[in-house]
Design a protein around this motif. Sequence first.
Motif, PDB file in Angstrom:
ATOM      1  N   ASN A   1      11.253 -61.323  -0.169  1.00 29.91           N
ATOM      2  CA  ASN A   1      12.660 -61.669   0.031  1.00 29.91           C
ATOM      3  C   ASN A   1      12.738 -62.861   0.981  1.00 29.91           C
ATOM      4  OD1 ASN A   1      15.365 -61.896   0.433  1.00 29.91           O
ATOM      5  ND2 ASN A   1      15.729 -59.765   1.028  1.00 29.91           N
TER       6      ASN A   1
ATOM      7  N   LYS B   1      13.426 -41.228  -1.811  1.00 34.26           N
ATOM      8  CA  LYS B   1      14.822 -41.665  -1.752  1.00 34.26           C
ATOM      9  C   LYS B   1      14.967 -42.898  -0.840  1.00 34.26           C
ATOM     10  CE  LYS B   1      19.245 -39.967  -0.291  1.00 34.26           C
ATOM     11  NZ  LYS B   1      19.709 -39.140   0.802  1.00 34.26           N
TER      12      LYS B   1
ATOM     13  N   LYS C   1      13.373 -45.997  -2.444  1.00 33.23           N
ATOM     14  CA  LYS C   1      14.216 -46.550  -3.498  1.00 33.23           C
ATOM     15  C   LYS C   1      15.314 -47.412  -2.863  1.00 33.23           C
ATOM     16  CE  LYS C   1      16.430 -44.892  -7.683  1.00 33.23           C
ATOM     17  NZ  LYS C   1      17.027 -43.719  -8.306  1.00 33.23           N
ATOM     18  N   GLN C   2      15.862 -46.886  -1.798  1.00 39.18           N
ATOM     19  CA  GLN C   2      16.943 -47.585  -1.111  1.00 39.18           C
ATOM     20  C   GLN C   2      16.469 -48.913  -0.517  1.00 39.18           C
ATOM     21  OE1 GLN C   2      18.916 -45.097   1.833  1.00 39.18           O
ATOM     22  NE2 GLN C   2      19.550 -46.959   2.896  1.00 39.18           N
TER      23      GLN C   2
ATOM     24  N   GLU D   1      13.913 -50.660  -1.366  1.00 34.24           N
ATOM     25  CA  GLU D   1      13.515 -51.581  -2.445  1.00 34.24           C
ATOM     26  C   GLU D   1      14.756 -52.189  -3.101  1.00 34.24           C
ATOM     27  OE1 GLU D   1      10.672 -52.743  -3.359  1.00 34.24           O
ATOM     28  OE2 GLU D   1       9.129 -51.390  -2.599  1.00 34.24           O
ATOM     29  N   ASN D   2      15.757 -51.358  -3.377  1.00 31.04           N
ATOM     30  CA  ASN D   2      16.956 -51.842  -4.067  1.00 31.04           C
ATOM     31  C   ASN D   2      17.781 -52.792  -3.214  1.00 31.04           C
ATOM     32  OD1 ASN D   2      16.254 -50.390  -6.264  1.00 31.04           O
ATOM     33  ND2 ASN D   2      17.677 -48.690  -5.891  1.00 31.04           N
ATOM     34  N   LYS D   3      17.751 -52.592  -1.908  1.00 33.77           N
ATOM     35  CA  LYS D   3      18.561 -53.440  -1.038  1.00 33.77           C
ATOM     36  C   LYS D   3      17.830 -54.686  -0.550  1.00 33.77           C
ATOM     37  CE  LYS D   3      21.969 -50.124   0.457  1.00 33.77           C
ATOM     38  NZ  LYS D   3      22.398 -49.192   1.492  1.00 33.77           N
TER      39      LYS D   3
ATOM     40  N   THR E   1      19.059 -52.237   7.126  1.00 34.06           N
ATOM     41  CA  THR E   1      20.051 -52.572   6.091  1.00 34.06           C
ATOM     42  C   THR E   1      20.879 -53.785   6.502  1.00 34.06           C
ATOM     43  OG1 THR E   1      21.421 -50.835   7.047  1.00 34.06           O
ATOM     44  CG2 THR E   1      20.353 -50.331   4.975  1.00 34.06           C
TER      45      THR E   1
END
Lengths: 210, 80
Positions: A105, A136, A139-140, A142-144, A170
């Motif tokens: 990123n 969980k 996943k969070q 990675e997705n964000k 975040t």
Amino acid sequence: MISALTKICGHPPELVWHSETEIPKTDLIVIPGGFSYGDYLRSGAIAARSAVMESIKIYAKKGVPILGVCNGFQILAEAGLLPGAMMRNSGLKFVCREVKLVVTNANTMFSSNYQQNQIIRCPVAHHDGNFFADTKTLKQIENKGQVVFRYAENTNPNGSVNDIAGITNTQGNVLGMMPHPENLVEDFHGGSDGKGIFESLLGANRSKAA
Amino acid sequence: MIKARITVTLKEGVLDPQGKAIEGSLSALGFKDVGSVRQGKVFDIELKGENKVEAEQSLNSMCAKLLSNTVIEDYRVAII
């Protein structure tokens, strides 16, 4: 770390002792690597509960950039400022070598001077760098887009899940990474691939001031 | 005086590289009946006072705040 910050920023950083309860106003907080409290209990666990951390948590909430490298990453995770936890390296050995990182990123205040998916060299030196998070949480993050650095193919030195080498919170203002970018910032080190992190932060600060 | 023992173990599903190494070593020593090994930590704590209910609350709080990392570990509190 002190030397790298001094060279890149043009002036030495202010050093803050772990027992201090207030940190002077600053544009960047760095928790460097090394060992704290002999890594007793769990790496970074005791330092994460030291007095100065309360102040660091306030700065984190305010959006001040916070960089934790190696033991600094372990401390940030133990303090709950970053998700996940560090486990013993899967090979059980202390690893001290150079790895390759993929910038997964390049759209963060810590990585904007790199290209997306650029591969950079970076040294590692740790015993507990095996990043773990439950399915969980994983996943969070990675997705964000919270995974900023990943060990390049076949260079994962510690068994870290999804080859994760560095993540942000975040909000994007707290970065923890196991590799040591400060140890590859000038020709004397044999390269300057790590400099981009500090230059990204300087750039972000300049554009904020402008 | 209240004596307590806190046991911290890795959560199920969390890989335990140290446990795996011990498992291999036990097997190499001829302990063929060993299915698996998980390594943990034990804390023996002495508390002032005699109130067991309060002691248990305090011990649970110690586990949550410092003695275990609840991302990867579970804990058990036992008053001895």
